[in-house]
Write a protein that holds these residues in place. Structure first.
Motif, PDB file in Angstrom:
ATOM      1  N   LEU A 109      43.719 -39.235  40.418  1.00  0.00           N
ATOM      2  CA  LEU A 109      43.122 -38.910  39.325  1.00  0.00           C
ATOM      3  C   LEU A 109      42.186 -40.088  39.891  1.00  0.00           C
ATOM      4  CD1 LEU A 109      45.314 -39.810  36.060  1.00  0.00           C
ATOM      5  CD2 LEU A 109      44.036 -38.007  36.970  1.00  0.00           C
ATOM      6  N   ASN A 110      40.623 -39.856  39.832  1.00  0.00           N
ATOM      7  CA  ASN A 110      39.873 -40.412  39.915  1.00  0.00           C
ATOM      8  C   ASN A 110      38.892 -40.233  38.997  1.00  0.00           C
ATOM      9  OD1 ASN A 110      37.188 -38.516  40.804  1.00  0.00           O
ATOM     10  ND2 ASN A 110      38.618 -37.123  41.312  1.00  0.00           N
ATOM     11  N   ALA A 111      37.315 -41.270  38.982  1.00  0.00           N
ATOM     12  CA  ALA A 111      36.281 -41.744  38.627  1.00  0.00           C
ATOM     13  C   ALA A 111      35.856 -42.074  39.268  1.00  0.00           C
ATOM     14  CB  ALA A 111      37.488 -42.494  37.415  1.00  0.00           C
ATOM     15  N   ASP A 112      34.151 -41.749  38.719  1.00  0.00           N
ATOM     16  CA  ASP A 112      33.149 -42.404  39.258  1.00  0.00           C
ATOM     17  C   ASP A 112      32.845 -43.707  38.708  1.00  0.00           C
ATOM     18  OD1 ASP A 112      32.737 -39.642  40.010  1.00  0.00           O
ATOM     19  OD2 ASP A 112      31.800 -39.138  38.763  1.00  0.00           O
ATOM     20  N   LEU A 113      32.224 -45.022  39.884  1.00  0.00           N
ATOM     21  CA  LEU A 113      32.317 -46.097  38.720  1.00  0.00           C
ATOM     22  C   LEU A 113      31.340 -47.034  40.371  1.00  0.00           C
ATOM     23  CD1 LEU A 113      36.149 -47.647  39.599  1.00  0.00           C
ATOM     24  CD2 LEU A 113      34.539 -46.926  37.711  1.00  0.00           C
ATOM     25  N   GLY A 114      31.178 -47.836  39.447  1.00  0.00           N
ATOM     26  CA  GLY A 114      29.918 -48.682  40.264  1.00  0.00           C
ATOM     27  C   GLY A 114      28.127 -48.180  39.313  1.00  0.00           C
ATOM     28  N   GLU A 115      28.352 -46.950  39.191  1.00  0.00           N
ATOM     29  CA  GLU A 115      27.082 -46.892  38.236  1.00  0.00           C
ATOM     30  C   GLU A 115      26.264 -47.549  37.612  1.00  0.00           C
ATOM     31  OE1 GLU A 115      28.380 -41.767  39.017  1.00  0.00           O
ATOM     32  OE2 GLU A 115      28.428 -43.031  36.671  1.00  0.00           O
ATOM     33  N   GLY A 116      25.933 -48.699  38.396  1.00  0.00           N
ATOM     34  CA  GLY A 116      24.940 -49.346  37.731  1.00  0.00           C
ATOM     35  C   GLY A 116      23.977 -49.827  38.422  1.00  0.00           C
ATOM     36  N   SER A 122      41.923 -43.674  42.279  1.00  0.00           N
ATOM     37  CA  SER A 122      40.506 -42.909  43.204  1.00  0.00           C
ATOM     38  C   SER A 122      39.208 -43.167  42.788  1.00  0.00           C
ATOM     39  CB  SER A 122      40.826 -41.844  44.152  1.00  0.00           C
ATOM     40  OG  SER A 122      41.918 -41.686  44.654  1.00  0.00           O
ATOM     41  N   ALA A 123      38.831 -44.793  43.283  1.00  0.00           N
ATOM     42  CA  ALA A 123      37.559 -44.833  42.914  1.00  0.00           C
ATOM     43  C   ALA A 123      36.401 -44.598  43.348  1.00  0.00           C
ATOM     44  CB  ALA A 123      37.548 -46.643  42.475  1.00  0.00           C
ATOM     45  N   ASN A 124      35.656 -43.420  42.967  1.00  0.00           N
ATOM     46  CA  ASN A 124      33.885 -42.888  43.713  1.00  0.00           C
ATOM     47  C   ASN A 124      32.886 -43.576  43.746  1.00  0.00           C
ATOM     48  OD1 ASN A 124      35.853 -40.653  43.839  1.00  0.00           O
ATOM     49  ND2 ASN A 124      35.302 -40.158  41.594  1.00  0.00           N
ATOM     50  N   VAL A 125      33.314 -44.924  44.622  1.00  0.00           N
ATOM     51  CA  VAL A 125      32.202 -45.575  43.992  1.00  0.00           C
ATOM     52  C   VAL A 125      30.231 -45.372  44.649  1.00  0.00           C
ATOM     53  CG1 VAL A 125      31.668 -47.676  44.983  1.00  0.00           C
ATOM     54  CG2 VAL A 125      33.610 -47.457  45.372  1.00  0.00           C
ATOM     55  N   ALA A 126      29.837 -45.996  43.832  1.00  0.00           N
ATOM     56  CA  ALA A 126      28.489 -45.199  44.061  1.00  0.00           C
ATOM     57  C   ALA A 126      28.079 -46.256  44.773  1.00  0.00           C
ATOM     58  CB  ALA A 126      27.416 -45.268  42.571  1.00  0.00           C
ATOM     59  N   CYS A 127      26.817 -45.604  46.504  1.00  0.00           N
ATOM     60  CA  CYS A 127      26.586 -45.845  46.960  1.00  0.00           C
ATOM     61  C   CYS A 127      24.830 -46.183  47.471  1.00  0.00           C
ATOM     62  CB  CYS A 127      26.860 -45.234  48.608  1.00  0.00           C
ATOM     63  SG  CYS A 127      28.678 -44.907  48.706  1.00  0.00           S
ATOM     64  N   ALA A 144      23.446 -44.661  41.898  1.00  0.00           N
ATOM     65  CA  ALA A 144      23.716 -45.605  41.390  1.00  0.00           C
ATOM     66  C   ALA A 144      24.352 -46.399  41.742  1.00  0.00           C
ATOM     67  CB  ALA A 144      24.199 -44.918  39.836  1.00  0.00           C
ATOM     68  N   GLY A 145      24.429 -47.939  41.692  1.00  0.00           N
ATOM     69  CA  GLY A 145      24.541 -48.909  42.438  1.00  0.00           C
ATOM     70  C   GLY A 145      23.739 -49.866  43.446  1.00  0.00           C
ATOM     71  N   ASP A 146      24.156 -50.839  43.318  1.00  0.00           N
ATOM     72  CA  ASP A 146      23.391 -51.608  44.371  1.00  0.00           C
ATOM     73  C   ASP A 146      24.294 -53.171  45.482  1.00  0.00           C
ATOM     74  OD1 ASP A 146      25.013 -53.672  42.534  1.00  0.00           O
ATOM     75  OD2 ASP A 146      22.311 -53.892  41.748  1.00  0.00           O
ATOM     76  N   ALA A 147      23.960 -53.480  46.418  1.00  0.00           N
ATOM     77  CA  ALA A 147      24.854 -54.452  47.245  1.00  0.00           C
ATOM     78  C   ALA A 147      25.928 -55.095  45.661  1.00  0.00           C
ATOM     79  CB  ALA A 147      23.798 -54.796  47.802  1.00  0.00           C
ATOM     80  N   GLU A 203      42.206 -55.355  45.330  1.00  0.00           N
ATOM     81  CA  GLU A 203      43.704 -55.755  44.204  1.00  0.00           C
ATOM     82  C   GLU A 203      44.388 -55.659  43.417  1.00  0.00           C
ATOM     83  OE1 GLU A 203      40.805 -57.947  41.239  1.00  0.00           O
ATOM     84  OE2 GLU A 203      40.174 -59.863  43.177  1.00  0.00           O
ATOM     85  N   ARG A 204      43.818 -54.048  42.870  1.00  0.00           N
ATOM     86  CA  ARG A 204      44.966 -53.413  41.952  1.00  0.00           C
ATOM     87  C   ARG A 204      44.875 -51.340  43.077  1.00  0.00           C
ATOM     88  NH1 ARG A 204      41.504 -55.401  39.411  1.00  0.00           N
ATOM     89  NH2 ARG A 204      41.038 -55.774  37.235  1.00  0.00           N
ATOM     90  N   GLY A 205      44.978 -52.162  44.461  1.00  0.00           N
ATOM     91  CA  GLY A 205      45.739 -50.857  45.140  1.00  0.00           C
ATOM     92  C   GLY A 205      44.608 -49.898  44.785  1.00  0.00           C
ATOM     93  N   VAL A 206      43.505 -49.453  44.507  1.00  0.00           N
ATOM     94  CA  VAL A 206      42.645 -48.207  44.157  1.00  0.00           C
ATOM     95  C   VAL A 206      42.365 -47.336  45.147  1.00  0.00           C
ATOM     96  CG1 VAL A 206      41.528 -47.327  42.643  1.00  0.00           C
ATOM     97  CG2 VAL A 206      42.546 -48.826  41.554  1.00  0.00           C
ATOM     98  N   ARG A 207      42.351 -46.623  45.786  1.00  0.00           N
ATOM     99  CA  ARG A 207      41.842 -46.015  46.977  1.00  0.00           C
ATOM    100  C   ARG A 207      40.017 -45.754  46.717  1.00  0.00           C
ATOM    101  NH1 ARG A 207      45.940 -46.904  47.795  1.00  0.00           N
ATOM    102  NH2 ARG A 207      47.583 -45.805  49.145  1.00  0.00           N
ATOM    103  N   ILE A 208      39.474 -46.169  47.387  1.00  0.00           N
ATOM    104  CA  ILE A 208      37.902 -46.672  47.525  1.00  0.00           C
ATOM    105  C   ILE A 208      37.024 -45.537  48.225  1.00  0.00           C
ATOM    106  CG2 ILE A 208      36.075 -47.910  48.030  1.00  0.00           C
ATOM    107  CD1 ILE A 208      37.942 -50.472  48.335  1.00  0.00           C
ATOM    108  N   GLY A 209      36.242 -44.471  47.261  1.00  0.00           N
ATOM    109  CA  GLY A 209      36.216 -43.294  48.534  1.00  0.00           C
ATOM    110  C   GLY A 209      33.824 -43.519  47.426  1.00  0.00           C
ATOM    111  N   ALA A 210      33.538 -43.196  48.815  1.00  0.00           N
ATOM    112  CA  ALA A 210      31.983 -43.151  49.170  1.00  0.00           C
ATOM    113  C   ALA A 210      32.012 -41.789  48.289  1.00  0.00           C
ATOM    114  CB  ALA A 210      31.605 -42.639  50.478  1.00  0.00           C
TER     115      ALA A 210
END
Length: 252
Positions: free
Chosen positions: A6-13, A31-36, A40-43, A55-62
């Motif tokens: 299960l993946n979701a688009d995250l960090g979209e702020g 799995s977390a699709n992190v905005a780069c 969206a997204g910032d540092a 911390e939660r063991g969720v895979r990090i995707g770009a």
């Protein structure tokens, strides 16, 4: 036992603005699709999401995108291939810094929005994305639509490829996503999203917008984090899958 990611688009702020409930969604997805930073997204946001995911063991995707903050990466753009490849590598590299700092690594790459849809059929743009991934890390899996030019070219380049499906997006009879500009493109009925998720995971099929049952075989299921009630819907999907003896686990 059947398994699905299960993946979701995250960090979209951006700055003080936040679109997704990252912390709560990270308790559900694998799995977390992190905005780069391009759509969206910032540092600071990237760093925070990487720490929470680790911390939660969720895979990090770009989640790489066209450079389009104003349009949330959903506007069609014509970017020269060499420039696009460099920008894809740039986004992956930026996220990798924060992933490593959190004790993890970038585990895969997924295009976002207009770029995602463009590389389904556009060979030049798809090749540029693949070149960008190779420039950043030639071992990274690429997550995309089954049958897309992106996955075809990524596989030819020796990159692992992972197919995904969308429980809350309508499909054409050809197995592509219905454009968001078209009525009915987004499935809003929670019960329908849950049942579509189960059908995709267990039988690899879904009913298209026209009512035709089509094949959509995928290793990962995307749940959009920017829809109303996204967290509760994600929980319902996961509970329904697990109750039906579908193992929910990361692909990477």
């Amino acid at each position: 036992m059947t398994s699905i990611d299960l993946n979701a688009d995250l960090g979209e702020g951006f700055g003080r603005w936040r679109l997704t409930d990252d912390e709560r969604l990270l308790s559900v997805v694998t799995s977390a699709n992190v905005a780069c930073g391009f759509h969206a997204g910032d540092a600071a946001t990237m760093r925070r999401v990487c720490e929470l995911a680790a911390e939660r063991g969720v895979r990090i995707g770009a989640q790489v995108s066209y450079r389009d903050l104003a349009g949330f990466g959903r506007r069609a753009m014509d970017v020269p291939p060499a420039e696009l490849a460099a920008e894809v590598a740039y986004q992956i590299g930026a996220l990798e810094v924060f992933a490593r700092a959190a004790g993890a690594r970038v585990a895969y790459v997924k295009p976002h929005g207009a770029l995602y849809n463009r590389v389904v059929r556009d060979e030049e743009q798809a090749a540029a994305v693949v070149d960008g991934v190779l420039l950043a890390d030639g071992t990274l899996p690429v997550l995309g639509l089954p049958g897309s030019r992106l996955l075809e070219l990524a596989a030819k380049a020796g990159l692992p490829v992972v197919t995904e499906a969308f429980a809350d997006r309508a499909y054409t009879d050809a197995g592509t996503l219905v454009p968001r500009s078209q009525e009915g493109a987004v499935v809003t009925d929670p019960d329908a999203v849950v049942e579509r998720s189960l059908s995709m995971a267990r039988s690899g099929e879904v009913v298209s917008l026209s009512g035709t049952r089509i094949e959509v075989r995928a290793r990962s299921l995307c749940l959009h984090g920017d829809t109303p009630g996204a967290v509760e819907l994600a929980r319902r999907v996961r509970e329904r899958l697990e109750a039906s003896r579908v193992r929910v686990e990361a692909f990477a």
